[in-house]
Design a protein around this motif. Structure first.
Motif: not given
Lengths: 406, 210
Positions: A225-236, A242-249
């Motif tokens: 499970l990767v919290i990808d802060a380069c692209r602002n997504v969470v992925r596995a 995609p969470l790029a438009s939801r910075p708080v989450l």
């Protein structure tokens, strides 16, 4: 073509820009203007070069379609190298079509290549890939072929696909060797270093280390499970939230992931997600709401469990959880990432590339300049920004021969 | 005016080391062509190359029966084809805006590309004797059987045309296929024209209508 124009074109073809200028310096007919424009570009006076090519294109008029189109392509290439992304794409596409219709496949392909490089530069990967898929690079001479392979590599690198990137860079190296242009060989060599350079920072169980692109690719292919802060997504694996438009989450997810498997106390979550220094009841309520939303968003990947002091991130199936962050994290990192390509940029071009307002970019540039991290030259609309150690314009111009008899 | 499609009989080249073909002339045995940095000669029968003369050759080429005249930059050089020696130099009438050139009856006839005209000049001094107006950008120029022919290349189109040397009126026209330009022109005295192909790097033999 007439005698002096032929002599000047021949001088240009062997890299004698001064010799070419000498022969046509006093002439203002369209072929002379075009040759002077190309010569000035090779001599590094891009502003003058653009003006000359523009007047040449106008003087040739719509009936001398090939000569005119080649001037427009040269003008576009100069715009690209000087990072003037406000270049009207329609004119370039029109020129490309004109060249294709008249059977000038080499320069039509060169024009297409410029379109792809521009899309790449402003981060429109899908569009760039689509154009790449339709382009047959076989008519391109070695120098332009090297440019094309760099674009292919550029897309692969941004898509985190190491093998295609490596293969394209190998082809670019070979083409640059054949072209025998030292500046181009250096550029390809620099581009190839990207594969060995740190592409991201891995935060794993409280420890940090730098990853190369290949390692990032392997990580993304695993079921971690990767919290990808380069692209602002969470992925596995193939599951991507995609969470790029939801910075708080995203900030909550990242904070939880950095602590996992331990929990994170509420005050830290509040500080990271809302930048709240003293939490009150309303903040706690908001946190509950946002955690609820995060739960929903990550439902397929992980559970967000309430603990006695705060919350904890529990990946499904006992998966490992890591954070993938940019190699250097600081304010305005995106701006610095663009400037790191060694080119000089206008603030307008940076704003277009980052989809930010010019004012935001300008404020950020001013702050970075005050901190000595970027520098500018030129004034007003001609002002350009770059990273301090770079001198001049290293990107090689592979301009088309401007005249139809060429 | 008669118009027809130019019939390309044969193509020579492209030639190693030459990007652009300018003027073309024929000495009865060899076809000479201006190759930019030098003047090259080929055998029209076999396509094999005879020789190369190291002299700048940017535009028109002509042969007077003994010497070759060659335009480079803003000059016309008179060259002995057997030794490669330059025996005289005169100014080109267009000051470098010159393209094609032919020899006829003791004069040189020099095309001026974008000025759409052909100058008759004195081969000893370069003095302009008279000027014939054309309707299009002039590239190659040649005389054969008392007929003045010249090539045009303008607006991405090219043709070979016979004009009235007194009035400049077009009498006959051969249209080149699309995408095929003529940079230099010479008649072989019989059935053929030889034509420089500009950036294609080719020399072409084209049927002359009789």
């Amino acid at each position: 073509m007439d005698s002096l124009i032929t002599a000047a074109a021949q001088a240009l073809a062997v890299g004698d820009a001064v010799g070419a200028m000498k022969r046509v310096a006093l002439r203002d007919d369209p072929p002379a203007l075009a040759l002077r424009g190309i010569a000035m570009a090779q001599l590094g006076d891009l502003t003058r070069a653009k003006a000359l090519l523009k007047s040449a294109a106008q003087a040739f008029g719509p009936r001398e379609a090939v000569a005119r189109a080649r001037c427009i392509v040269a003008e576009a290439e100069i715009a690209l190298v000087s990072r003037d992304l406000t270049w009207p794409e329609k004119a370039l596409e029109g020129a490309r079509l004109a060249l294709e219709r008249r059977g000038d496949r080499v320069n039509a392909a060169h024009a297409r290549n410029l379109q792809i490089r521009r899309l790449l530069l402003i981060g429109h990967l899908d569009a760039a890939e689509k154009l790449l898929a339709d382009l047959d690079p076989s008519p391109l001479p070695p120098a332009a072929r090297a440019g094309h392979e760099l674009a292919v590599a550029g897309v692969a690198i941004r898509r985190v696909r190491t093998e295609p990137a490596r293969a394209a860079l190998a082809r670019a190296t070979e083409a640059a060797r054949k072209a025998d242009i030292p500046a181009l060989a250096v550029e390809v060599c620099d581009a190839a270093k990207v594969l060995e350079a740190p592409a991201a920072r891995l935060i794993d169980d409280g420890r940090e280390r730098l990853l190369q692109l290949g390692e990032v690719e392997a990580l993304l292919a695993s079921d971690t499970l990767v919290i990808d802060a380069c692209r602002n997504v969470v992925r596995a694996g193939s599951e991507i939230v995609p969470l790029a438009s939801r910075p708080v989450l995203f900030a909550l997810a990242r904070t939880l992931a950095e602590a996992a498997p331990s929990d994170v106390i509420r005050s830290i979550l509040l500080a990271r997600a809302f930048r709240a220094r003293h939490a009150d009841e309303s903040h706690r309520a908001r946190l509950r709401v946002e955690i609820g939303r995060l739960r929903g968003a990550l439902a397929n990947l992980a559970e967000v469990k309430a603990t006695s002091h705060g919350f904890a991130l529990m990946p499904h199936d006992g998966r490992k959880v890591v954070v993938l962050a940019p190699p250097v994290e600081e304010e305005h990192a995106f701006l610095l990432a663009l400037l790191a390509d060694g080119e000089s940029w206008s603030s307008t071009a940076l704003a277009i590339a980052l989809s930010l307002s010019s004012r935001t970019v300008q404020r950020a540039l001013d702050a970075l300049e005050a901190a000595g991290k970027v520098q500018f030259f030129g004034n007003g609309r001609a002002r350009r920004w770059m990273m301090p150690p770079v001198v001049g314009f290293p990107t090689t111009l592979l301009l088309p021969g401007p005249l139809p008899s060429e | 005016m008669k118009t027809s499609q130019a019939e390309i009989v044969r193509e020579y080249g492209p030639f190693e080391g030459t990007r652009n073909i300018g003027g073309v002339t024929y000495d009865g045995r060899r076809v000479w062509f201006a190759a930019g940095e030098n003047l090259r000669a080929l055998d029209p029968e076999t396509g094999a190359e005879f020789t190369t003369i190291d002299v700048a050759a940017h535009a028109g080429t002509a042969f007077d029966g003994r010497y070759i005249f060659q335009i480079a930059e803003d000059k016309i050089r008179k060259i002995d084809p057997e030794t490669g020696t330059v025996v005289a130099t005169i100014p080109a009438p267009g000051k470098g805006a010159d393209s094609g050139m032919a020899w006829c009856e003791g004069s040189l006839w020099v095309g001026q590309y974008r000025e759409n005209c052909i100058h008759q000049i004195d081969p000893e001094t370069g003095e302009i004797l008279r000027t014939i107006e054309s309707k299009r950008h002039v590239t190659g120029v040649t005389w054969v059987d008392g007929e003045l022919w010249h090539a045009t290349w303008q607006d991405d189109k090219s043709d070979i045309r016979r004009i009235d040397p007194k009035t400049g009126d077009v009498l006959e026209r051969l249209d080149m296929p699309e995408g095929t330009g003529v940079s230099g022109l010479e008649a072989d005295g019989a059935d053929l024209f030889y034509a420089g192909g500009g950036g294609s790097g080719k020399v072409r033999a084209i049927r002359r209508p009789r």
